[in-house]
Scaffold this motif. Structure first.
Motif, PDB file in Angstrom:
ATOM      1  N   VAL A 293      -8.441 -46.100 -50.169  1.00  0.00           N
ATOM      2  CA  VAL A 293      -7.860 -46.157 -49.106  1.00  0.00           C
ATOM      3  C   VAL A 293      -8.707 -45.633 -47.949  1.00  0.00           C
ATOM      4  N   CYS A 294      -9.797 -44.892 -48.320  1.00  0.00           N
ATOM      5  CA  CYS A 294     -11.001 -44.672 -47.065  1.00  0.00           C
ATOM      6  C   CYS A 294     -11.494 -46.023 -46.396  1.00  0.00           C
ATOM      7  N   THR A 295     -11.624 -46.910 -47.562  1.00  0.00           N
ATOM      8  CA  THR A 295     -12.302 -48.181 -47.253  1.00  0.00           C
ATOM      9  C   THR A 295     -11.425 -48.967 -46.384  1.00  0.00           C
ATOM     10  N   LEU A 296     -10.097 -49.135 -46.742  1.00  0.00           N
ATOM     11  CA  LEU A 296      -9.219 -49.720 -45.887  1.00  0.00           C
ATOM     12  C   LEU A 296      -8.996 -49.132 -44.789  1.00  0.00           C
ATOM     13  N   ALA A 297      -8.923 -47.920 -44.584  1.00  0.00           N
ATOM     14  CA  ALA A 297      -8.850 -47.445 -43.413  1.00  0.00           C
ATOM     15  C   ALA A 297      -9.826 -47.522 -42.424  1.00  0.00           C
ATOM     16  N   LEU A 298     -11.007 -47.814 -42.886  1.00  0.00           N
ATOM     17  CA  LEU A 298     -12.433 -47.898 -42.137  1.00  0.00           C
ATOM     18  C   LEU A 298     -12.578 -49.516 -41.501  1.00  0.00           C
ATOM     19  N   THR A 299     -11.651 -50.395 -42.239  1.00  0.00           N
ATOM     20  CA  THR A 299     -11.821 -51.783 -42.071  1.00  0.00           C
ATOM     21  C   THR A 299     -11.705 -52.209 -40.496  1.00  0.00           C
ATOM     22  N   PRO A 300     -10.705 -51.706 -39.712  1.00  0.00           N
ATOM     23  CA  PRO A 300     -10.493 -51.949 -38.361  1.00  0.00           C
ATOM     24  C   PRO A 300     -11.968 -51.618 -37.598  1.00  0.00           C
ATOM     25  N   TRP A 301     -12.418 -50.604 -38.000  1.00  0.00           N
ATOM     26  CA  TRP A 301     -13.623 -49.950 -37.266  1.00  0.00           C
ATOM     27  C   TRP A 301     -14.874 -51.033 -37.346  1.00  0.00           C
ATOM     28  N   ALA A 302     -14.947 -51.697 -38.833  1.00  0.00           N
ATOM     29  CA  ALA A 302     -16.080 -52.429 -38.861  1.00  0.00           C
ATOM     30  C   ALA A 302     -16.221 -53.988 -38.372  1.00  0.00           C
ATOM     31  N   MET A 303     -14.928 -54.168 -37.666  1.00  0.00           N
ATOM     32  CA  MET A 303     -14.562 -55.468 -37.086  1.00  0.00           C
ATOM     33  C   MET A 303     -14.647 -55.286 -35.621  1.00  0.00           C
ATOM     34  N   PRO A 304     -15.602 -56.601 -34.917  1.00  0.00           N
ATOM     35  CA  PRO A 304     -15.405 -56.541 -33.596  1.00  0.00           C
ATOM     36  C   PRO A 304     -13.930 -56.736 -32.691  1.00  0.00           C
ATOM     37  N   PRO A 305     -13.907 -56.190 -31.712  1.00  0.00           N
ATOM     38  CA  PRO A 305     -12.513 -56.239 -31.072  1.00  0.00           C
ATOM     39  C   PRO A 305     -12.065 -57.769 -30.634  1.00  0.00           C
ATOM     40  N   VAL A 306     -13.070 -58.668 -30.474  1.00  0.00           N
ATOM     41  CA  VAL A 306     -12.569 -59.813 -30.228  1.00  0.00           C
ATOM     42  C   VAL A 306     -11.926 -60.550 -31.438  1.00  0.00           C
ATOM     43  N   ILE A 307     -12.498 -60.367 -32.579  1.00  0.00           N
ATOM     44  CA  ILE A 307     -12.151 -60.798 -33.870  1.00  0.00           C
ATOM     45  C   ILE A 307     -10.872 -60.191 -34.442  1.00  0.00           C
ATOM     46  N   ILE A 308     -10.649 -58.932 -33.972  1.00  0.00           N
ATOM     47  CA  ILE A 308      -9.373 -58.419 -34.440  1.00  0.00           C
ATOM     48  C   ILE A 308      -8.042 -59.090 -33.504  1.00  0.00           C
ATOM     49  N   ALA A 309      -8.557 -59.139 -32.146  1.00  0.00           N
ATOM     50  CA  ALA A 309      -7.554 -59.640 -31.215  1.00  0.00           C
ATOM     51  C   ALA A 309      -7.152 -61.149 -31.813  1.00  0.00           C
ATOM     52  N   ILE A 310      -7.946 -61.828 -31.981  1.00  0.00           N
ATOM     53  CA  ILE A 310      -7.920 -63.302 -32.426  1.00  0.00           C
ATOM     54  C   ILE A 310      -6.922 -63.428 -33.494  1.00  0.00           C
ATOM     55  N   THR A 311      -7.204 -62.473 -34.406  1.00  0.00           N
ATOM     56  CA  THR A 311      -6.480 -62.361 -35.895  1.00  0.00           C
ATOM     57  C   THR A 311      -5.107 -61.887 -35.530  1.00  0.00           C
ATOM     58  N   TRP A 312      -4.896 -60.872 -34.613  1.00  0.00           N
ATOM     59  CA  TRP A 312      -3.392 -60.391 -34.440  1.00  0.00           C
ATOM     60  C   TRP A 312      -2.653 -61.296 -33.334  1.00  0.00           C
ATOM     61  N   LYS A 313      -3.682 -62.340 -32.674  1.00  0.00           N
ATOM     62  CA  LYS A 313      -2.754 -63.335 -31.880  1.00  0.00           C
ATOM     63  C   LYS A 313      -2.028 -64.216 -32.888  1.00  0.00           C
ATOM     64  N   LEU A 314      -2.924 -64.642 -34.044  1.00  0.00           N
ATOM     65  CA  LEU A 314      -2.425 -65.725 -34.902  1.00  0.00           C
ATOM     66  C   LEU A 314      -1.263 -65.339 -35.553  1.00  0.00           C
ATOM     67  N   LEU A 315      -1.396 -63.679 -36.074  1.00  0.00           N
ATOM     68  CA  LEU A 315      -0.261 -63.027 -36.779  1.00  0.00           C
ATOM     69  C   LEU A 315       1.132 -63.145 -35.851  1.00  0.00           C
TER      70      LEU A 315
ATOM     71  N   ASP B 197       1.899 -64.946 -33.391  1.00  0.00           N
ATOM     72  CA  ASP B 197       2.136 -66.304 -32.947  1.00  0.00           C
ATOM     73  C   ASP B 197       3.728 -66.572 -33.146  1.00  0.00           C
ATOM     74  N   PRO B 198       4.607 -67.311 -32.291  1.00  0.00           N
ATOM     75  CA  PRO B 198       5.658 -67.153 -32.518  1.00  0.00           C
ATOM     76  C   PRO B 198       6.154 -68.617 -33.421  1.00  0.00           C
ATOM     77  N   THR B 199       5.411 -69.609 -33.741  1.00  0.00           N
ATOM     78  CA  THR B 199       5.542 -70.516 -34.399  1.00  0.00           C
ATOM     79  C   THR B 199       4.969 -70.443 -36.030  1.00  0.00           C
ATOM     80  N   VAL B 200       3.715 -70.058 -36.038  1.00  0.00           N
ATOM     81  CA  VAL B 200       2.844 -69.884 -37.252  1.00  0.00           C
ATOM     82  C   VAL B 200       2.794 -68.518 -37.634  1.00  0.00           C
ATOM     83  N   GLY B 201       2.976 -67.575 -36.945  1.00  0.00           N
ATOM     84  CA  GLY B 201       2.585 -66.196 -37.112  1.00  0.00           C
ATOM     85  C   GLY B 201       3.726 -65.718 -38.368  1.00  0.00           C
ATOM     86  N   PRO B 202       3.488 -64.795 -39.337  1.00  0.00           N
ATOM     87  CA  PRO B 202       4.376 -64.053 -40.297  1.00  0.00           C
ATOM     88  C   PRO B 202       5.159 -63.174 -39.535  1.00  0.00           C
ATOM     89  N   VAL B 203       4.607 -62.527 -38.459  1.00  0.00           N
ATOM     90  CA  VAL B 203       5.318 -61.463 -37.940  1.00  0.00           C
ATOM     91  C   VAL B 203       6.853 -61.871 -37.430  1.00  0.00           C
TER      92      VAL B 203
END
Length: 311
Positions: A123-145, A147-153
């Motif tokens: 759980v500690c490792t998973l909780a630290l995952t966002p901290w280890a990722m660059p903000p730009v990579i996180i933003a691109i990933t969430w933008k895909l998630l 997305d109104p056509t291909v995103g699962p959300v």
């Protein structure tokens, strides 16, 4: 009998570089601090002062552009700029919402991680995952998630009957700011969680044991023991979170670039557009000066009000 002469004890000559009492002289201490102080001055303090000074000029983009001192002219223009003050209002909503939700969720997660549970390391490792990722990579990933056509959300919300059809969470006026706030909370939770967890582990177990002997339950121990002991940590991390969140740029820029229709236009994005899209460096620096002053005032009021009870 002859009088014996008592030999005087040898006096050790003073060691150069040390003051009386064996203390290190202040000059040597400054020499030790200097290697760390010079990069801070050159890379942080000097650019900050230069950037704030640009707010009093008409600096513009261009090789042959001249820079003149204009005094408070930029601030006079800024006073009547409703778009900037609207972005400042959005920035306050963003910073308060993200900081508050981060704190509440991080407090719950840190309390959970403070218990001796199985797979706590995972759980500690998973909780630290966002901290280890660059903000730009996180933003691109969430933008895909999102997305109104291909995103699962969007498809999940539609399948659950919460929305009719696909929904563009980042492009809809109603959902853009809440969606960006949700991503900001996810990104900023790790450092808040780890800080609160360190504070929890520093609380002596004897305090909880004494409260339990007196008949206090878990909830009462949390409010009477845990929170008072964590107060300095809470004040420090919330103040830092407000600064970091209010000055957030990369995450929101990649997600929405301030849209739709300026619904997520944070002050840093507004100043960025003025500087690098329209070439108004002096005007953008004046915006930065105003943001620095207002944030400092808010933090001073907050710290004075929260720390008054700890004295």
């Amino acid at each position: 009998m002859t009088t014996e002469q008592v030999a005087a004890p040898a006096v050790r000559p003073p060691v150069r570089g040390r003051s009386s009492g064996g203390r290190q002289p202040k000059g040597d201490l400054w020499l030790l601090v200097l290697p760390a102080l010079v990069p801070i001055l050159l890379l942080s303090v000097v650019p900050l002062v230069q950037g704030m000074a640009l707010g009093f000029t008409d600096s513009k983009l261009g090789l042959g552009a001249t820079t003149r001192f204009t005094g408070l002219d930029n601030f006079g223009r800024l006073w009547g700029n409703d778009l900037f003050w609207n972005s400042f209002r959005i920035g306050v909503i963003w910073a308060v919402a993200v900081t508050g939700l981060q704190f509440l969720l991080a407090m719950g997660l840190s309390l959970l991680l403070n218990e001796n549970l199985r797979l706590r390391w995972l759980v500690c490792t998973l909780a630290l995952t966002p901290w280890a990722m660059p903000p730009v990579i996180i933003a691109i990933t969430w933008k895909l998630l999102l997305d109104p056509t291909v995103g699962p959300v969007s498809s999940t919300l539609s399948a659950a009957g919460l929305v009719d059809g696909s929904v563009n969470l980042l492009g809809d006026f109603r959902y853009a700011l809440p969606a960006v706030i949700a991503v900001g909370v996810w990104v900023g939770m790790p450092q808040t969680t780890i800080t609160l967890l360190a504070g929890l582990q520093s609380i002596p177990a004897s305090l909880h044991e004494a409260a339990a002997v007196d008949g206090a339950g878990a909830v009462r121990r949390f409010f009477s023991v845990t929170l008072p002991q964590l107060r300095p940590v809470i004040v420090a991390i919330t103040a830092l979170d407000v600064i970091w969140n209010f000055n957030s740029f990369a995450l929101v820029y990649v997600l929405t670039a301030g849209g739709p229709g300026g619904q997520t236009m944070l002050p840093m994005l507004f100043a960025y557009n003025e500087a690098f899209r329209y070439g108004q460096f002096g005007y953008a620096s004046a915006m930065g000066d105003v943001m620095v002053v207002l944030v400092v005032i808010v933090l001073i009021v907050y710290l004075r009000s929260t720390l008054r009870g700890t004295k």
